[in-house]
Design a protein around this motif. Structure first.
Motif, PDB file in Angstrom:
ATOM      1  N   ARG A 156       0.716  -0.845   0.394  1.00 49.59           N
ATOM      2  CA  ARG A 156       0.151  -0.390   0.337  1.00 49.59           C
ATOM      3  C   ARG A 156       0.656   1.073   0.240  1.00 49.59           C
ATOM      4  NH1 ARG A 156      -2.363  -0.579   6.342  1.00 49.59           N
ATOM      5  NH2 ARG A 156      -0.855   0.264   7.282  1.00 49.59           N
ATOM      6  N   THR A 182      -6.034   3.797   5.256  1.00 52.42           N
ATOM      7  CA  THR A 182      -6.084   5.145   3.681  1.00 52.42           C
ATOM      8  C   THR A 182      -5.114   4.597   3.164  1.00 52.42           C
ATOM      9  OG1 THR A 182      -8.200   5.893   5.058  1.00 52.42           O
ATOM     10  CG2 THR A 182      -6.664   7.096   2.827  1.00 52.42           C
ATOM     11  N   THR A 197      -5.603   0.181  -6.003  1.00 51.79           N
ATOM     12  CA  THR A 197      -7.632  -0.475  -6.106  1.00 51.79           C
ATOM     13  C   THR A 197      -7.214   0.799  -4.520  1.00 51.79           C
ATOM     14  OG1 THR A 197      -9.810  -0.898  -5.269  1.00 51.79           O
ATOM     15  CG2 THR A 197      -7.604  -2.463  -4.796  1.00 51.79           C
ATOM     16  N   GLN A 198      -8.358   2.042  -4.773  1.00 50.57           N
ATOM     17  CA  GLN A 198      -8.218   2.938  -3.267  1.00 50.57           C
ATOM     18  C   GLN A 198      -9.056   2.326  -2.235  1.00 50.57           C
ATOM     19  OE1 GLN A 198      -6.649   6.166  -3.357  1.00 50.57           O
ATOM     20  NE2 GLN A 198      -7.241   5.852  -0.706  1.00 50.57           N
ATOM     21  N   VAL A 210      -3.684   3.460  -1.673  1.00 46.86           N
ATOM     22  CA  VAL A 210      -3.522   3.080  -2.274  1.00 46.86           C
ATOM     23  C   VAL A 210      -2.923   1.157  -2.317  1.00 46.86           C
ATOM     24  CG1 VAL A 210      -4.045   2.064  -4.613  1.00 46.86           C
ATOM     25  CG2 VAL A 210      -3.917   4.914  -3.863  1.00 46.86           C
ATOM     26  N   THR A 260     -10.332   3.919   1.476  1.00 49.69           N
ATOM     27  CA  THR A 260     -10.487   4.676   1.627  1.00 49.69           C
ATOM     28  C   THR A 260     -10.996   4.717   3.307  1.00 49.69           C
ATOM     29  OG1 THR A 260     -10.144   6.393   0.166  1.00 49.69           O
ATOM     30  CG2 THR A 260     -10.952   7.555   2.150  1.00 49.69           C
TER      31      THR A 260
END
Length: 119
Positions: free
Chosen positions: A38, A90, A113-114, A92, A116
């Motif tokens: 990430r 949070t 893929t994001q 990507v 949040t």
């Protein structure tokens, strides 16, 4: 040609859960370790979790006990189950795999893929 396609990101409240998937497709002979990384804004990409072809796993300290990595070798897919999410999760999220294509080993990345997490 080999591709890694991720899915499952989104917006979730703190304490919630998400499940990420990453499917590998193409001329695959076999897949070695699969990993999730990430990258948060302004920070370096970090390893979140990894799983060997035999199912051995390891996790970043920050996600131990909350995230679970798994894989389906028949489907060439790796998953990341994320529970008890925190705002600091949070980022990507990127899938990574070392894949044997005919006789050569290559490293592949997904598109990201994001995820949040709102407080």
């Amino acid at each position: 040609q080999v591709q890694l396609v991720e899915s499952g990101g989104g917006l979730v409240q703190a304490g919630g859960s998400l499940r990420l998937s990453c499917a590998a497709s193409g001329s695959i002979f076999s897949i070695n370790a699969m990993r999730w990384y990430r990258q948060a804004p302004g920070k370096q990409r970090e390893l979140v979790a990894a799983i060997t072809s035999g199912g051995r796993t390891n996790y970043a300290d920050s996600v131990k006990g909350r995230f679970t990595i798994s894989r389906d070798n028949a489907e060439n897919t790796v998953y990341l189950q994320m529970n008890s999410l925190k705002p600091e999760d949070t980022a990507v999220y990127y899938c990574n795999a070392h894949i044997l294509v005919t006789v050569s080993l290559y490293e592949y990345w997904g598109q990201g893929t994001q995820v949040t997490v709102s407080s």
